[in-house]
Design a protein around this motif. Structure first.
Motif, mmCIF file in Angstrom:
data_model
loop_
_atom_site.group_PDB
_atom_site.id
_atom_site.type_symbol
_atom_site.label_atom_id
_atom_site.label_comp_id
_atom_site.label_asym_id
_atom_site.label_seq_id
_atom_site.Cartn_x
_atom_site.Cartn_y
_atom_site.Cartn_z
ATOM 1 N N ARG A 89 -9.560 -1.080 3.525
ATOM 2 C CA ARG A 89 -8.101 -1.106 3.633
ATOM 3 C C ARG A 89 -7.442 -0.266 2.540
ATOM 4 N N THR A 90 -7.998 -0.319 1.336
ATOM 5 C CA THR A 90 -7.434 0.467 0.236
ATOM 6 C C THR A 90 -7.579 1.954 0.492
ATOM 7 N N SER A 91 -8.795 2.385 0.858
ATOM 8 C CA SER A 91 -9.037 3.817 1.086
ATOM 9 C C SER A 91 -8.303 4.312 2.329
ATOM 10 N N ARG A 92 -8.176 3.465 3.348
ATOM 11 C CA ARG A 92 -7.453 3.841 4.562
ATOM 12 C C ARG A 92 -5.983 4.099 4.258
ATOM 13 N N SER A 93 -5.356 3.173 3.503
ATOM 14 C CA SER A 93 -3.951 3.354 3.171
ATOM 15 C C SER A 93 -3.755 4.526 2.213
ATOM 16 N N LEU A 94 -4.711 4.753 1.310
ATOM 17 C CA LEU A 94 -4.639 5.913 0.430
ATOM 18 C C LEU A 94 -4.717 7.212 1.223
ATOM 19 N N PHE A 132 -1.274 10.028 -8.313
ATOM 20 C CA PHE A 132 -2.538 9.463 -7.832
ATOM 21 C C PHE A 132 -2.734 8.040 -8.366
ATOM 22 N N LEU A 133 -2.503 7.860 -9.668
ATOM 23 C CA LEU A 133 -2.688 6.543 -10.288
ATOM 24 C C LEU A 133 -1.747 5.514 -9.665
ATOM 25 N N PHE A 134 -0.495 5.879 -9.467
ATOM 26 C CA PHE A 134 0.483 4.967 -8.872
ATOM 27 C C PHE A 134 0.062 4.549 -7.470
ATOM 28 N N LEU A 135 -0.413 5.513 -6.671
ATOM 29 C CA LEU A 135 -0.841 5.198 -5.308
ATOM 30 C C LEU A 135 -2.044 4.263 -5.298
ATOM 31 N N TRP A 136 -2.988 4.475 -6.223
ATOM 32 C CA TRP A 136 -4.153 3.590 -6.308
ATOM 33 C C TRP A 136 -3.726 2.166 -6.666
ATOM 34 N N ILE A 137 -2.831 2.032 -7.613
ATOM 35 C CA ILE A 137 -2.398 0.693 -8.046
ATOM 36 C C ILE A 137 -1.671 -0.031 -6.915
ATOM 37 N N ILE A 138 -0.723 0.654 -6.281
ATOM 38 C CA ILE A 138 0.063 0.024 -5.213
ATOM 39 C C ILE A 138 -0.828 -0.389 -4.048
ATOM 40 N N ASN A 139 -1.680 0.517 -3.591
ATOM 41 C CA ASN A 139 -2.501 0.211 -2.411
ATOM 42 C C ASN A 139 -3.597 -0.798 -2.718
ATOM 43 N N THR A 140 -4.071 -0.835 -3.954
ATOM 44 C CA THR A 140 -5.037 -1.865 -4.346
ATOM 45 C C THR A 140 -4.387 -3.244 -4.312
ATOM 46 N N CYS A 141 -3.161 -3.326 -4.813
ATOM 47 C CA CYS A 141 -2.448 -4.609 -4.799
ATOM 48 C C CYS A 141 -2.163 -5.076 -3.372
ATOM 49 N N LEU A 142 -1.773 -4.146 -2.496
ATOM 50 C CA LEU A 142 -1.451 -4.510 -1.120
ATOM 51 C C LEU A 142 -2.690 -4.932 -0.326
ATOM 52 N N SER A 143 -3.868 -4.563 -0.798
ATOM 53 C CA SER A 143 -5.108 -4.929 -0.093
ATOM 54 C C SER A 143 -5.742 -6.187 -0.659
ATOM 55 N N SER A 144 -5.102 -6.831 -1.620
ATOM 56 C CA SER A 144 -5.695 -7.994 -2.281
ATOM 57 C C SER A 144 -5.876 -9.183 -1.348
ATOM 58 N N ALA A 145 -5.051 -9.262 -0.286
ATOM 59 C CA ALA A 145 -5.196 -10.373 0.661
ATOM 60 C C ALA A 145 -6.567 -10.374 1.322
ATOM 61 N N ALA A 146 -7.178 -9.185 1.445
ATOM 62 C CA ALA A 146 -8.505 -9.090 2.053
ATOM 63 C C ALA A 146 -9.538 -9.843 1.227
ATOM 64 N N VAL A 147 -9.382 -9.838 -0.091
ATOM 65 C CA VAL A 147 -10.327 -10.547 -0.963
ATOM 66 C C VAL A 147 -10.144 -12.058 -0.825
ATOM 67 N N LEU A 148 -8.920 -12.504 -0.686
ATOM 68 C CA LEU A 148 -8.628 -13.939 -0.642
ATOM 69 C C LEU A 148 -9.012 -14.584 0.682
ATOM 70 N N PHE A 149 -8.822 -13.862 1.799
ATOM 71 C CA PHE A 149 -8.917 -14.488 3.115
ATOM 72 C C PHE A 149 -10.075 -13.987 3.977
#
Length: 309
Positions: A89-94, A132-149
């Protein structure tokens, strides 16, 4: 092996066979370019970054889905499901956001000299690393639900209306509201860059048309941008068009999974979503290879050197 798993395995294997060599070739070409010239232009750095995340999309998701579909490896436990879905999900959104950044930068590159857009290109180029750094941080945070659920096995059947079956993994949400909120966040994450990149592509087409009108009937370019910039601009428009078509289908299927009941009963919709979103990651490097002379030239040089040896 059931026919459904065989078809699924063949689809993912085709994406792997096409996507992994293509993105690897683009990465290799830019690394060779960096080695020989000791620098990369901002547009080249964006394309290199795009190829890297596309390789993650195809390598992490499609390759592992192929191995599991053909029962060559049993790799989808709880921990591995969390890792695979999170990275995918992170790499796809990136991949989506980097395509937007590429289209926006190309739009700035062919803007009329002296305009605000042209001057803004210098600012973007100087701070590209922070982008690049900003995009990695934002998309990593938005994909965090995948880890939880995410889980490797189906949990309580009472949660069936709040979960998504992705064949070898299951994404369980605690409530219908959390499922819809997560889905809306993902759709928004895709629709926003899609809208911006579409506008940037339309501006690119406008600049190309305006320039062609200016030089119509003249022998020279009249100080406008050159042939290489036109090719790059057209390549970006082609990438954006490919994205809009494939991710349009992907997001349409995603909205369907959010609105239909009992999506856990079948993984067909999830398989189609993964296929169409991964198809962009598999095909985009060939658009780059065909349109980018630097990439094409370096790959030819590498092939010739290998033949001589």
């Amino acid at each position: 092996m059931p026919s459904e798993e065989f078809v699924r395995g063949m689809l993912y294997m085709s994406l792997t066979i096409v996507g992994v060599p293509g993105n690897t070739a683009v990465i290799l070409a830019f690394l060779l370019l960096l080695y020989h010239e000791n620098r990369l232009l901002p547009a080249d750095a964006i394309v290199l970054h795009l190829a890297c995340v596309n390789l993650l999309v195809v390598g992490v998701r499609c390759l592992l889905e192929t191995l599991a579909s053909f029962r060559l490896a049993s790799i989808f436990g709880d921990l591995s499901c969390k890792a695979v879905i999170f990275v995918y999900r992170t790499s796809r959104s990136l991949s989506i956001w980097l395509t937007f950044v590429l289209s926006a930068y190309q739009c700035l590159s062919i803007a009329p000299p002296g305009s605000r857009l042209a001057s803004f290109r210098v600012i973007v180029a100087n701070y590209l690393g922070f982008v690049f750094l900003f995009l990695w941080i934002i998309n990593t945070c938005l994909s965090s639900a995948a880890v939880l659920f995410s889980f490797g096995t189906q949990k309580n059947s009472s949660l069936i209306n709040h979960g998504i079956n992705v064949q070898f993994c299951y994404v369980h949400f605690p409530s219908k509201l959390s499922k819809q909120a997560n889905g809306a966040a993902q759709v928004g994450r895709d629709v926003v860059p899609m809208t911006f990149m579409t506008l940037a592509s339309l501006m690119i087409l406008f600049f190309l048309y305006k320039h062609s009108q200016q030089v119509k009937g003249l022998r020279s370019g009249g100080g406008g941008f050159g042939g290489s910039e036109r090719r790059a601009a057209k390549a970006v428009v082609a990438l954006v068009t490919l994205y809009v078509v494939l991710y349009g289908v992907d997001n349409g299927l995603w909205v369907y999974t959010l609105t239909v009941r009992k999506t856990m009963t079948s993984s067909l919709i999830s398989d189609l979503r993964i296929f169409f979103s991964s198809l962009y990651a598999a095909l985009s490097p060939y658009v780059i290879i065909a349109s980018n002379r630097k990439v094409n030239g370096r790959l030819r040089c590498a092939a010739q050197e290998k033949t001589v040896k």
